[in-house]
Design a protein around this motif. Sequence first.
Motif, mmCIF file in Angstrom:
data_model
loop_
_atom_site.group_PDB
_atom_site.id
_atom_site.type_symbol
_atom_site.label_atom_id
_atom_site.label_comp_id
_atom_site.label_asym_id
_atom_site.label_seq_id
_atom_site.Cartn_x
_atom_site.Cartn_y
_atom_site.Cartn_z
ATOM 1 N N ALA A 22 34.877 45.736 45.687
ATOM 2 C CA ALA A 22 35.290 44.368 45.846
ATOM 3 C C ALA A 22 34.225 43.458 44.598
ATOM 4 N N ASN A 23 33.186 43.740 44.657
ATOM 5 C CA ASN A 23 32.001 43.045 43.885
ATOM 6 C C ASN A 23 32.803 43.287 42.198
ATOM 7 N N GLY A 28 35.205 41.356 37.543
ATOM 8 C CA GLY A 28 36.522 41.410 36.513
ATOM 9 C C GLY A 28 37.450 39.911 36.430
ATOM 10 N N PHE A 29 37.681 39.619 37.759
ATOM 11 C CA PHE A 29 38.583 38.476 37.549
ATOM 12 C C PHE A 29 37.865 37.175 37.141
ATOM 13 N N ILE A 32 38.178 37.477 33.273
ATOM 14 C CA ILE A 32 39.551 37.158 32.749
ATOM 15 C C ILE A 32 39.966 35.799 32.836
ATOM 16 N N ALA A 33 39.372 35.239 33.984
ATOM 17 C CA ALA A 33 39.982 33.784 33.830
ATOM 18 C C ALA A 33 39.071 32.966 32.964
ATOM 19 N N SER A 34 37.759 33.284 32.815
ATOM 20 C CA SER A 34 36.872 32.795 31.790
ATOM 21 C C SER A 34 37.635 32.820 30.386
ATOM 22 N N ALA A 35 37.989 34.123 30.053
ATOM 23 C CA ALA A 35 38.831 34.312 28.759
ATOM 24 C C ALA A 35 39.986 33.523 28.726
ATOM 25 N N TYR A 36 40.917 33.245 29.792
ATOM 26 C CA TYR A 36 41.796 32.405 29.595
ATOM 27 C C TYR A 36 41.862 31.271 29.459
ATOM 28 N N GLY A 37 40.436 30.671 30.097
ATOM 29 C CA GLY A 37 40.110 29.229 29.963
ATOM 30 C C GLY A 37 39.647 29.015 28.464
ATOM 31 N N GLU A 38 38.986 29.801 28.051
ATOM 32 C CA GLU A 38 38.435 29.771 26.643
ATOM 33 C C GLU A 38 39.589 29.694 25.655
ATOM 34 N N LEU A 88 40.312 43.252 29.134
ATOM 35 C CA LEU A 88 39.517 43.213 30.174
ATOM 36 C C LEU A 88 40.423 43.568 31.403
ATOM 37 N N TYR A 89 41.530 43.448 31.528
ATOM 38 C CA TYR A 89 42.453 44.125 32.541
ATOM 39 C C TYR A 89 42.232 45.667 32.802
ATOM 40 N N GLY A 90 42.221 46.222 31.576
ATOM 41 C CA GLY A 90 42.064 47.812 31.519
ATOM 42 C C GLY A 90 40.656 47.976 32.115
ATOM 43 N N ASP A 91 39.629 47.341 31.376
ATOM 44 C CA ASP A 91 38.063 47.488 31.980
ATOM 45 C C ASP A 91 38.147 47.478 33.493
ATOM 46 N N LEU A 92 38.871 46.309 34.094
ATOM 47 C CA LEU A 92 38.798 46.071 35.376
ATOM 48 C C LEU A 92 39.345 47.184 36.344
ATOM 49 N N ALA A 93 40.492 47.619 35.571
ATOM 50 C CA ALA A 93 41.175 48.896 36.554
ATOM 51 C C ALA A 93 40.102 49.735 36.502
ATOM 52 N N LYS A 94 39.651 50.249 35.360
ATOM 53 C CA LYS A 94 38.594 51.371 35.513
ATOM 54 C C LYS A 94 37.663 51.294 36.304
#
Length: 113
Positions: A22-23, A28-29, A32-38, A88-94
């Motif tokens: 969960a952490n 990770g999220f 991802i949210a930060s990258a979308y915002g930037e 980032l999504y790939g890293d999050l999944a791993k």
Amino acid sequence: MVKIEDIQHYGKEHLETVAAAANTLQGGFQAIASAYGEYAKKSFEDGKAFVEQLAGVKSLDKAIEVQTEYAKSAYETFVAESQKIAGLYGDLAKQSYKPFEGLVAKFNPAAAR
């Protein structure tokens, strides 16, 4: 014979694994949210600069040139940011499955090899 202590230990271990996952998901999220915002901020600023530049153009040829440069730049930025976010999504999944590797290895010795 299964002991109560073994069951409690397994439950505690499982709970710690879920908390770690969960952490990882939370971090990770956030990334991802930060990258979308930037990307959204950069896209807005680039669009604003384009409109300002286009407003100062005196000829049709220059307007087409400015628009072509903006379209090329916007596309390149989109592709680069999309690849970054996909990574980032790939890293999050791993990372989110890493805490569970120990539990799987414990119950499936073939997976540990």
